[in-house]
Design an enzyme around this catalytic site. Structure first.
Site, mmCIF file in Angstrom:
data_model
loop_
_atom_site.group_PDB
_atom_site.id
_atom_site.type_symbol
_atom_site.label_atom_id
_atom_site.label_comp_id
_atom_site.label_asym_id
_atom_site.label_seq_id
_atom_site.Cartn_x
_atom_site.Cartn_y
_atom_site.Cartn_z
ATOM 1 N N ASN A 1 0.864 -1.181 0.000
ATOM 2 C CA ASN A 1 0.000 0.000 0.000
ATOM 3 C C ASN A 1 0.900 1.229 0.000
ATOM 4 O O ASN A 1 1.500 1.554 1.015
ATOM 5 C CB ASN A 1 -0.891 -0.036 1.253
ATOM 6 C CG ASN A 1 -1.686 1.243 1.423
ATOM 7 O OD1 ASN A 1 -1.844 2.021 0.479
ATOM 8 N ND2 ASN A 1 -2.188 1.460 2.628
ATOM 9 N N LYS B 1 0.068 4.274 -0.307
ATOM 10 C CA LYS B 1 -0.608 5.458 0.265
ATOM 11 C C LYS B 1 -0.445 6.664 -0.670
ATOM 12 O O LYS B 1 -0.386 6.492 -1.878
ATOM 13 C CB LYS B 1 -0.078 5.742 1.675
ATOM 14 C CG LYS B 1 -0.076 4.495 2.550
ATOM 15 C CD LYS B 1 0.101 4.803 3.998
ATOM 16 C CE LYS B 1 0.237 3.508 4.773
ATOM 17 N NZ LYS B 1 0.105 3.681 6.197
ATOM 18 N N HIS C 1 -9.395 1.131 4.879
ATOM 19 C CA HIS C 1 -8.126 1.338 5.604
ATOM 20 C C HIS C 1 -8.383 2.281 6.776
ATOM 21 O O HIS C 1 -9.195 3.200 6.675
ATOM 22 C CB HIS C 1 -7.083 1.927 4.651
ATOM 23 C CG HIS C 1 -5.705 1.903 5.234
ATOM 24 N ND1 HIS C 1 -5.282 2.827 6.166
ATOM 25 C CD2 HIS C 1 -4.665 1.059 5.043
ATOM 26 C CE1 HIS C 1 -4.039 2.540 6.509
ATOM 27 N NE2 HIS C 1 -3.641 1.465 5.853
ATOM 28 N N GLU D 1 -6.795 4.686 7.906
ATOM 29 C CA GLU D 1 -6.583 6.120 7.621
ATOM 30 C C GLU D 1 -7.836 6.718 6.990
ATOM 31 O O GLU D 1 -8.176 7.877 7.229
ATOM 32 C CB GLU D 1 -5.344 6.289 6.728
ATOM 33 C CG GLU D 1 -4.069 6.072 7.533
ATOM 34 C CD GLU D 1 -2.897 5.527 6.740
ATOM 35 O OE1 GLU D 1 -2.922 5.574 5.496
ATOM 36 O OE2 GLU D 1 -1.942 5.031 7.375
ATOM 37 N N GLU E 1 -5.215 -4.992 10.744
ATOM 38 C CA GLU E 1 -4.230 -3.924 10.887
ATOM 39 C C GLU E 1 -4.496 -3.155 12.182
ATOM 40 O O GLU E 1 -5.270 -2.181 12.178
ATOM 41 C CB GLU E 1 -4.320 -2.959 9.699
ATOM 42 C CG GLU E 1 -4.023 -3.588 8.362
ATOM 43 C CD GLU E 1 -3.396 -2.594 7.400
ATOM 44 O OE1 GLU E 1 -2.296 -2.883 6.916
ATOM 45 O OE2 GLU E 1 -3.983 -1.534 7.167
ATOM 46 N N GLY F 1 2.540 2.210 10.732
ATOM 47 C CA GLY F 1 3.482 3.307 10.554
ATOM 48 C C GLY F 1 4.233 3.695 11.815
ATOM 49 O O GLY F 1 4.876 4.734 11.870
ATOM 50 N N SER G 1 3.549 -2.165 10.352
ATOM 51 C CA SER G 1 5.003 -2.173 10.523
ATOM 52 C C SER G 1 5.652 -3.508 10.138
ATOM 53 O O SER G 1 6.620 -3.947 10.775
ATOM 54 C CB SER G 1 5.386 -1.765 11.952
ATOM 55 O OG SER G 1 4.932 -0.451 12.220
HETATM 56 C C1 PEP Z 1 -0.713 0.182 6.064
HETATM 57 O O1 PEP Z 1 -0.859 1.377 5.955
HETATM 58 O O2 PEP Z 1 -1.548 -0.578 5.554
HETATM 59 C C2 PEP Z 1 0.441 -0.314 6.804
HETATM 60 C C3 PEP Z 1 0.409 -1.526 7.240
HETATM 61 O O3 PEP Z 1 1.466 0.571 6.986
HETATM 62 P P1 PEP Z 1 2.905 0.235 7.658
HETATM 63 O O4 PEP Z 1 3.392 -1.048 7.071
HETATM 64 O O5 PEP Z 1 3.771 1.398 7.276
HETATM 65 O O6 PEP Z 1 2.683 0.126 9.127
#
Ligand code: PEP
Length: 253
Positions: free
Chosen positions: A9, A11, A96, A98, A168, A174, A213
């Site tokens: 992803n 983003k 997601h 976000e 998630e 992040g 992460s």
């Molecule tokens: C994401 O935004 O779906 C995600 C898992 O981000 P990150 O791997 O940077 O934590």
């Protein structure tokens, strides 16, 4: 045996030229593994064409990061499932955190987007996960349960392989603090049970991936758990080398 899946992803990152280069880097390093596992790249809308051009004939699949639930009409700024398919996408990421937190996307919107996308022939990665506060209060499973039930109830799913649930935990996205494999497995096995209450036996075939992460150091241990079928990768997917290492780790088993 469920086929593993690694999705990147990106983003709101990457201009068109950079996106094409990053996709090329992933194809060159890990494209050969696309026969063994599902590999998906999700650039921003503006780079779908550039990345789609690079991915053509490679077996690596193109995803969008969002979609609207109507097929056409007076919905300024929105993009329909049919438009995404027309742009070369076979997958779409929906719900997601976000989008839920910043754009105030609701469970009902998520459900409508899933239904419209599957109906248009797209495959879906739907994201669920609890906040740090919900986790601290012991409400992680309750939160995820409600998200999964609201996302899937009443949705027609012809092929369970067309729907992927990404667990998630918001506190892990992040932040550099990933869930331990045991923590992720605890929630993901619960998600499979919850999905089973809605979908019956076909829930055993739904892939549940972990996101938060994920990097080349932690991916192997996460994948060793029985209900972790892959990963949704944010930050580490923005570098071809780390994305390729994650894909290699998933393709190796
Ligand atoms: C994401 O935004 O779906 C995600 C898992 O981000 P990150 O791997 O940077 O934590």
């Amino acid at each position: 045996m469920r086929k593993r899946l690694i999705a990147g992803n990106w983003k709101m990152n990457m201009m068109m030229g950079e996106a094409g280069e990053l996709a090329r880097g992933v194809v060159d390093r890990a494209g050969g593994l696309a026969e063994n596992i599902d590999i998906i790249l999700a650039p921003p809308y503006t780079a779908l064409g550039a990345v789609g051009d690079v991915l053509r004939e490679t077996g690596i699949m193109l995803a969008a990061q969002n979609v609207f639930w109507e097929e056409s009409g007076a919905f300024t700024g929105e993009i329909s499932p049919g438009m995404l398919a027309d742009a070369g996408c076979s997958w779409v990421i929906i719900g997601h955190s976000e989008r839920r937190q910043i754009l105030l996307e609701t469970d009902e919107m998520v459900r409508m987007k899933i239904g419209a996308s599957l109906g248009a022939g797209l495959k879906v990665i739907v994201c669920v996960g609890e906040t740090l506060e919900e986790r601290a209060e012991g409400r992680a499973i309750k939160t995820v349960d409600a998200q999964v039930v609201k996302a899937l109830t009443g949705v027609d799913i012809d092929d369970p392989e067309d729907l992927v649930i990404a667990y998630e935990p918001i506190w892990a996205i992040g932040t550099g603090h990933h869930a331990t494999p045991a923590e992720a497995e605890f929630v993901q096995s619960a998600i499979r049970e919850i999905a089973g209450n809605i979908l019956g036996d076909s829930a055993a075939r739904i892939r549940i991936v972990y996101g938060g992460s994920v990097n080349e150091e932690n991916i192997r241990d996460l994948l060793a758990e029985p209900d972790i079928d892959g990963a949704l990768v944010g930050g580490a997917s923005l570098r071809a080398e780390s994305m390729a290492s994650i894909i290699e780790a998933a393709g190796a088993k």
